[in-house]
Design an enzyme around this catalytic site. Sequence first.
Site, PDB file in Angstrom:
ATOM      1  N   ARG A  15       2.654  -6.898   9.413  1.00 19.26           N
ATOM      2  CA  ARG A  15       1.960  -5.898  10.161  1.00 19.26           C
ATOM      3  C   ARG A  15       2.403  -5.866  11.403  1.00 19.26           C
ATOM      4  O   ARG A  15       2.268  -4.566  11.958  1.00 19.26           O
ATOM      5  CB  ARG A  15       0.400  -5.908   9.954  1.00 19.26           C
ATOM      6  N   THR A  24      -5.403  -7.544  10.733  1.00 17.99           N
ATOM      7  CA  THR A  24      -5.629  -6.484   9.916  1.00 17.99           C
ATOM      8  C   THR A  24      -5.101  -5.108  10.705  1.00 17.99           C
ATOM      9  O   THR A  24      -4.403  -4.226  10.266  1.00 17.99           O
ATOM     10  CB  THR A  24      -7.239  -6.121   9.833  1.00 17.99           C
ATOM     11  N   ASN A  52      -1.745   0.021   6.911  1.00 11.21           N
ATOM     12  CA  ASN A  52      -1.252  -1.375   7.650  1.00 11.21           C
ATOM     13  C   ASN A  52      -0.458  -2.014   6.582  1.00 11.21           C
ATOM     14  O   ASN A  52      -0.320  -3.225   6.430  1.00 11.21           O
ATOM     15  CB  ASN A  52      -2.526  -2.477   7.966  1.00 11.21           C
ATOM     16  N   TYR A 107     -12.016  -2.095  -3.531  1.00 12.14           N
ATOM     17  CA  TYR A 107     -12.674  -2.365  -2.011  1.00 12.14           C
ATOM     18  C   TYR A 107     -14.251  -2.271  -2.014  1.00 12.14           C
ATOM     19  O   TYR A 107     -15.028  -1.937  -1.133  1.00 12.14           O
ATOM     20  CB  TYR A 107     -12.055  -1.467  -1.161  1.00 12.14           C
ATOM     21  N   ARG A 131      -1.829 -14.537   3.949  1.00 15.01           N
ATOM     22  CA  ARG A 131      -2.646 -14.044   5.069  1.00 15.01           C
ATOM     23  C   ARG A 131      -1.623 -14.188   6.464  1.00 15.01           C
ATOM     24  O   ARG A 131      -1.662 -13.231   7.030  1.00 15.01           O
ATOM     25  CB  ARG A 131      -3.905 -14.508   5.161  1.00 15.01           C
ATOM     26  N   GLU A 146      -9.405  -9.993  -7.690  1.00  7.78           N
ATOM     27  CA  GLU A 146      -8.667  -9.085  -7.543  1.00  7.78           C
ATOM     28  C   GLU A 146      -7.334  -9.096  -8.709  1.00  7.78           C
ATOM     29  O   GLU A 146      -6.970  -7.990  -9.216  1.00  7.78           O
ATOM     30  CB  GLU A 146      -7.941  -8.970  -6.068  1.00  7.78           C
ATOM     31  N   PHE A 187     -15.361   3.367   7.541  1.00  9.10           N
ATOM     32  CA  PHE A 187     -13.929   3.743   7.628  1.00  9.10           C
ATOM     33  C   PHE A 187     -13.706   3.883   6.068  1.00  9.10           C
ATOM     34  O   PHE A 187     -12.472   4.324   5.808  1.00  9.10           O
ATOM     35  CB  PHE A 187     -13.218   2.821   8.061  1.00  9.10           C
ATOM     36  N   HIS A 192      -1.930  -5.541   1.435  1.00  8.82           N
ATOM     37  CA  HIS A 192      -3.216  -6.064   1.096  1.00  8.82           C
ATOM     38  C   HIS A 192      -2.783  -7.300   0.780  1.00  8.82           C
ATOM     39  O   HIS A 192      -1.989  -7.609  -0.107  1.00  8.82           O
ATOM     40  CB  HIS A 192      -3.910  -5.327   0.122  1.00  8.82           C
ATOM     41  N   LYS A 210       0.686  -1.135  -0.052  1.00 14.67           N
ATOM     42  CA  LYS A 210      -0.005   0.006   0.066  1.00 14.67           C
ATOM     43  C   LYS A 210       0.918   1.290  -0.149  1.00 14.67           C
ATOM     44  O   LYS A 210       1.812   1.282   0.191  1.00 14.67           O
ATOM     45  CB  LYS A 210      -1.018   0.059   1.310  1.00 14.67           C
TER      46      LYS A 210
HETATM   47  P1  IDP Z   1      -7.502  -6.707   5.460  1.00 20.54           P
HETATM   48  O1  IDP Z   1      -6.890  -5.735   4.663  1.00 20.54           O
HETATM   49  O2  IDP Z   1      -6.974  -7.512   6.643  1.00 20.54           O
HETATM   50  O3  IDP Z   1      -8.202  -7.776   4.518  1.00 20.54           O
HETATM   51  P2  IDP Z   1     -10.078  -5.468   5.819  1.00 20.54           P
HETATM   52  O4  IDP Z   1     -11.278  -5.784   6.817  1.00 20.54           O
HETATM   53  O5  IDP Z   1     -10.739  -6.337   4.238  1.00 20.54           O
HETATM   54  O6  IDP Z   1      -8.962  -6.048   6.261  1.00 20.54           O
HETATM   55  O7  IDP Z   1     -10.119  -4.161   5.215  1.00 20.54           O
HETATM   56  C1  IDP Z   1      -9.378  -3.359   4.306  1.00 20.54           C
HETATM   57  C2  IDP Z   1      -8.488  -2.392   4.756  1.00 20.54           C
HETATM   58  O8  IDP Z   1      -9.529  -1.224   5.340  1.00 20.54           O
HETATM   59  C3  IDP Z   1      -7.538  -2.740   5.768  1.00 20.54           C
HETATM   60  O9  IDP Z   1      -6.441  -3.667   5.558  1.00 20.54           O
HETATM   61  C4  IDP Z   1      -7.251  -1.497   6.432  1.00 20.54           C
HETATM   62  O10 IDP Z   1      -6.359  -0.651   5.532  1.00 20.54           O
HETATM   63  C5  IDP Z   1      -8.795  -0.711   6.280  1.00 20.54           C
HETATM   64  N1  IDP Z   1      -9.462  -0.696   7.502  1.00 20.54           N
HETATM   65  C6  IDP Z   1     -10.095  -1.990   8.047  1.00 20.54           C
HETATM   66  N2  IDP Z   1     -10.789  -1.802   9.126  1.00 20.54           N
HETATM   67  C7  IDP Z   1     -10.573  -0.498   9.561  1.00 20.54           C
HETATM   68  C8  IDP Z   1     -10.897   0.451  10.595  1.00 20.54           C
HETATM   69  O11 IDP Z   1     -11.740  -0.296  11.416  1.00 20.54           O
HETATM   70  N3  IDP Z   1     -10.504   1.548  10.288  1.00 20.54           N
HETATM   71  C9  IDP Z   1      -9.893   2.184   9.450  1.00 20.54           C
HETATM   72  N4  IDP Z   1      -9.382   1.307   8.380  1.00 20.54           N
HETATM   73  C10 IDP Z   1      -9.738   0.147   8.256  1.00 20.54           C
HETATM   74 MG    MG Z   2      -9.626  -7.559   3.339  1.00 15.56          MG
END
Ligand code: IDP
Ligand code: MG
Length: 134
Positions: free
Chosen positions: A104, A93, A114, A51, A87, A128, A59, A117, A11
Amino acid sequence: MPEENTFIMVKPDGVERGLVGDVISRFERKGLELRQIRHLNIDEDLARTHYAEHVEKGFFPELLEFITSGPVVAMEWAGESAVSVARTIMGATDPKQAAPGTIRGDLGLAVTQNIVHGSDSTESAERELKIFFG
Ligand code: IDP
Ligand code: MG
């Protein structure tokens, strides 16, 4: 065990901080194989497509701002159980909860920024990879 392909992306925070090599190295050392890689900027349309499952979330505006804020490095990685293995290497996350030894867990603090992805299923990976590599 099945050979799988997965979509991984460094990212904007990871690119800005010079962590692309570190991320690639972790996947390589695990034994996964890099198949495709491209450096690009994500615009709003692409962010909403990639997304799609998050566009209605609270968010999302913050995520949209972040993911379009600078270049990313998009990749296809292949190997045995590549989706779940990737993963595991990425960690949870929220980097504050991610285990040490994960990308992470070792390199991040903020849930939005973070670093990386990774597809969460083989179905997501297929979707994707098509978005980014056609
Ligand atoms: P993942 O990347 O571990 O699959 P997802 O739930 O798919 O997590 O969320 C996508 C991305 O959105 C996360 O990697 C993070 O950058 C962002 N994100 C997820 N949850 C939050 C939150 O509660 N607040 C702000 N950003 C979030
Ligand atoms: Mg995800």
